[in-house]
Design a protein around this motif. Structure first.
Motif, PDB file in Angstrom:
ATOM      1  N   ASP A  82      -0.963   3.802 -11.342  1.00  0.00           N
ATOM      2  CA  ASP A  82      -0.791   4.060  -9.911  1.00  0.00           C
ATOM      3  C   ASP A  82      -1.016   5.546  -9.619  1.00  0.00           C
ATOM      4  O   ASP A  82      -0.670   6.415 -10.431  1.00  0.00           O
ATOM      5  N   LYS A  83      -1.578   5.827  -8.454  1.00  0.00           N
ATOM      6  CA  LYS A  83      -1.925   7.213  -8.123  1.00  0.00           C
ATOM      7  C   LYS A  83      -0.717   8.052  -7.739  1.00  0.00           C
ATOM      8  O   LYS A  83      -0.806   9.284  -7.734  1.00  0.00           O
ATOM      9  N   ASP A  84       0.416   7.421  -7.424  1.00  0.00           N
ATOM     10  CA  ASP A  84       1.602   8.168  -7.026  1.00  0.00           C
ATOM     11  C   ASP A  84       2.483   8.433  -8.249  1.00  0.00           C
ATOM     12  O   ASP A  84       2.842   7.493  -8.975  1.00  0.00           O
ATOM     13  N   TYR A 100       0.810  -1.218   0.000  1.00  0.00           N
ATOM     14  CA  TYR A 100       0.000   0.000   0.000  1.00  0.00           C
ATOM     15  C   TYR A 100       0.843   1.267   0.000  1.00  0.00           C
ATOM     16  O   TYR A 100       0.375   2.338  -0.399  1.00  0.00           O
ATOM     17  N   SER A 101       2.098   1.167   0.416  1.00  0.00           N
ATOM     18  CA  SER A 101       2.951   2.349   0.529  1.00  0.00           C
ATOM     19  C   SER A 101       3.597   2.676  -0.819  1.00  0.00           C
ATOM     20  O   SER A 101       4.214   1.795  -1.444  1.00  0.00           O
ATOM     21  N   PRO A 102       3.486   3.917  -1.300  1.00  0.00           N
ATOM     22  CA  PRO A 102       4.155   4.274  -2.563  1.00  0.00           C
ATOM     23  C   PRO A 102       5.675   4.154  -2.487  1.00  0.00           C
ATOM     24  O   PRO A 102       6.320   3.796  -3.478  1.00  0.00           O
ATOM     25  N   SER A 106       5.666   9.257  -8.448  1.00  0.00           N
ATOM     26  CA  SER A 106       7.008   8.687  -8.360  1.00  0.00           C
ATOM     27  C   SER A 106       7.018   7.209  -8.742  1.00  0.00           C
ATOM     28  O   SER A 106       7.975   6.720  -9.357  1.00  0.00           O
ATOM     29  N   VAL A 107       5.949   6.493  -8.393  1.00  0.00           N
ATOM     30  CA  VAL A 107       5.853   5.083  -8.775  1.00  0.00           C
ATOM     31  C   VAL A 107       5.706   4.957 -10.291  1.00  0.00           C
ATOM     32  O   VAL A 107       6.349   4.106 -10.921  1.00  0.00           O
ATOM     33  N   ARG A 108       4.889   5.807 -10.895  1.00  0.00           N
ATOM     34  CA  ARG A 108       4.722   5.757 -12.365  1.00  0.00           C
ATOM     35  C   ARG A 108       6.026   6.121 -13.065  1.00  0.00           C
ATOM     36  O   ARG A 108       6.368   5.525 -14.095  1.00  0.00           O
ATOM     37  N   VAL A 167       1.204  -0.905 -12.697  1.00  0.00           N
ATOM     38  CA  VAL A 167       1.432   0.377 -12.007  1.00  0.00           C
ATOM     39  C   VAL A 167       1.438   1.555 -12.972  1.00  0.00           C
ATOM     40  O   VAL A 167       1.807   2.660 -12.583  1.00  0.00           O
ATOM     41  N   LYS A 197       6.708   0.527  -3.094  1.00  0.00           N
ATOM     42  CA  LYS A 197       6.578   0.152  -4.504  1.00  0.00           C
ATOM     43  C   LYS A 197       7.656   0.803  -5.365  1.00  0.00           C
ATOM     44  O   LYS A 197       8.191   0.169  -6.283  1.00  0.00           O
ATOM     45  N   GLN A 198       7.997   2.042  -5.062  1.00  0.00           N
ATOM     46  CA  GLN A 198       9.054   2.700  -5.827  1.00  0.00           C
ATOM     47  C   GLN A 198      10.400   2.018  -5.583  1.00  0.00           C
ATOM     48  O   GLN A 198      11.167   1.787  -6.533  1.00  0.00           O
TER      49      GLN A 198
END
Length: 540
Positions: free
Chosen positions: A109-111, A69-71, A113-115, A106, A74-75
């Protein structure tokens, strides 16, 4: 011994004394056990090869963290995955399916930095995964890309264009196979559907340009970004077609995919069967396979929706949607009739937008020539769009640096007043020539009298550009000669043809011409001479 005493001996109770250990029962179970450690060196060695450099996580651990759940987690998982795959490339082949599915998921993904990390990892993978390897998983990638392009979040839409850039650069053929879905996504990025009152009875939907104030860029800049990708996509569709095209003079393909790849052969190694030569891969050609087997997307039984722009019906439908939107973009970028030359509408973004609009229309015109019913398509295009093109495109023709950026200092290129490039890399000569290609393709010998006004404007522009073309490059000269050839085919008489021939000869007499330019000019003269031999009335 009496019976009472005998009974007491059989069931005699054991008396426990203080300080003494309790005696062990006869039916007690022994629960003691011993343990020893088991070491398997080979398994530990295999796990060590799958760990990253700093975090000691293998491929399964990193892929499982993609669902966290944490961006930040995932990053870090995406960064660790790139680090792992760069150190141990063999992991890509073993876990390609899992890697592609997790990375594509992803895209939405809403974040941000992850995208961004996903785009960098995708760019890394495309340099190491061939098209035939990713082809089985590409429908999943295309589905996630379409979901990102049509997402409600503006940031996800913007990052989807970055993903599209990576896929267009690496796998253009796989991407263009799904043109029917992606073309609709392009339209929805810059417009929205609206049911017009006039068309309610016909149940048709009209498209209008959309304005979103929540974007980080202006609406015009956003449309420019989308149209740039649409042009690249249509260019890939045109290059992916196997059919030959006839445009007067063949254009030189600047795409790196069209170039032949050199191969270095060591004959000693080749003689020992240690080096294999792949003719088709390094020759830039495609093998012709005589087989009745075809993939489902290439089968003849597929419907018109799956054919994309290879179907004349789908191509007409897309042209009917995109051309009105492109004309609206042109109207926003072009100067108003009563506006001064130095205005807000003549900034660099507007100039680039006009160039992209013409390039997209030019590519669509190329696709219309790929069908068997070419004449019907030309008549249909002329009947529907000639009036709008003359009104909007030819009103300020030709477009030059002096007219658009007057506050800039004059360049050292004094030879051609139309070839002066600006600081935003807009080639005004190519802009004008693209417009000439579009307009001339709508004219014919039968419509010469009705089109004489704007044809004279194009003929004068081409003649002036050829006479002052000492600094033109081969690409510009090739486009100029293509328009010249088309003009000569429309009006085949000495009055109209002789000034064009003299202008080409004037360019040929210039000193210090580049070798490719001089070669193009000689080919042009050769083609004109051979064409004359097949005519009954010669004007040589």
């Amino acid at each position: 011994m009496t019976k009472k005493r005998k009974h007491q001996e059989d069931f005699q109770k054991v008396k426990l004394k203080v300080g003494k250990k309790k005696p062990r029962l006869e039916n007690a179970t022994d629960t003691t056990f011993k343990t020893k450690a088991i070491q398997i060196p080979e398994q530990l060695k295999e796990d060590g090869l799958l760990t990253t450099q700093n975090r000691k996580l293998n491929i399964k651990d990193l892929l499982s963290q993609m669902h966290h759940y944490s961006p930040g987690v995932k990053q870090n998982a995406l960064l660790g995955l790139k680090d792992l795959l760069s150190q141990y490339p063999f992991v890509i082949d073993a876990h390609l399916s899992s890697i592609i599915s997790e990375v594509a998921a992803v895209f939405t993904d809403k974040d941000p930095s992850v995208r961004g990390a996903a785009v960098h990892l995708l760019q890394f993978l495309t340099s190491r995964v061939r098209a035939e390897q990713i082809a089985p998983f590409f429908p999943l990638v295309s589905a996630h890309l379409s979901s990102a392009m049509t997402h409600i979040s503006e940031g996800i839409q913007e990052d989807s264009l970055k993903v599209l850039d990576v896929l267009l650069e690496a796998y253009p053929a796989l991407l263009t196979d799904r043109s029917s879905i992606l073309l609709k996504n392009f339209v929805e990025l810059i417009s929205h559907q609206q049911l017009s009152k006039r068309l309610k009875s016909k149940d048709k939907l009209s498209w209008m340009l959309s304005v979103n104030p929540n974007r980080r860029v202006t609406s015009q800049q956003w449309r420019l970004n989308v149209l740039i990708r649409l042009k690249k996509f249509l260019q890939a569709v045109v290059e992916g077609s196997n059919e030959a095209e006839d445009e007067g003079l063949q254009e030189q393909k600047d795409s790196p995919r069209a170039l032949r790849n050199p191969i270095f052969i060591s004959w000693k190694v080749h003689a020992n069967n240690q080096q294999h030569i792949h003719l088709y891969e390094n020759g830039g050609l495609r093998p012709k396979i005589n087989s009745s087997f075809r993939l489902r997307s290439l089968a003849s039984v597929m419907d018109s929706a799956e054919k994309g722009l290879s179907s004349a019906e789908n191509l007409k439908g897309f042209i009917e949607i995109i051309i009105p939107l492109l004309i609206e973009c042109w109207i926003e970028a072009s100067p108003a009739p009563s506006a001064p030359i130095l205005g807000n509408l003549l900034e660099s973004d507007c100039q680039q937008l006009m160039q992209q609009v013409l390039s997209i229309i030019h590519l669509l015109w190329k696709l219309t020539k790929r069908h068997d019913e070419t004449y019907k398509m030309e008549v249909w295009l002329r009947m529907n769009y000639l009036v709008d093109f003359k009104h909007h495109f030819m009103r300020n023709f030709p477009y030059s640096l002096q007219e658009t950026v007057k506050h800039k200092k004059k360049d050292s290129c004094k030879g051609n007043k139309y070839c002066l490039p600006s600081s935003n890399n807009v080639d005004y000569l190519l802009l004008n020539l693209t417009l000439c290609d579009i307009m001339v393709s709508l004219a014919s010998a039968s419509t010469l009298q009705a089109d004489s006004g704007w044809l004279d404007m194009i003929r004068k522009f081409v003649t002036d550009s050829l006479q002052d073309g000492s600094r033109l490059n081969s690409r510009q000269v090739n486009r100029l000669l293509g328009v010249t050839w088309r003009l000569m085919q429309i009006q085949q008489n000495k009055v109209a043809t002789e000034p064009l021939i003299k202008a080409v000869y004037t360019l040929y007499q210039q000193r210090n011409l580049l070798f490719p330019v001089r070669t193009l000019l000689l080919k042009f003269f050769s083609r004109v001479y051979q064409k004359e031999d097949s005519r009954t009335q010669r004007i040589r």
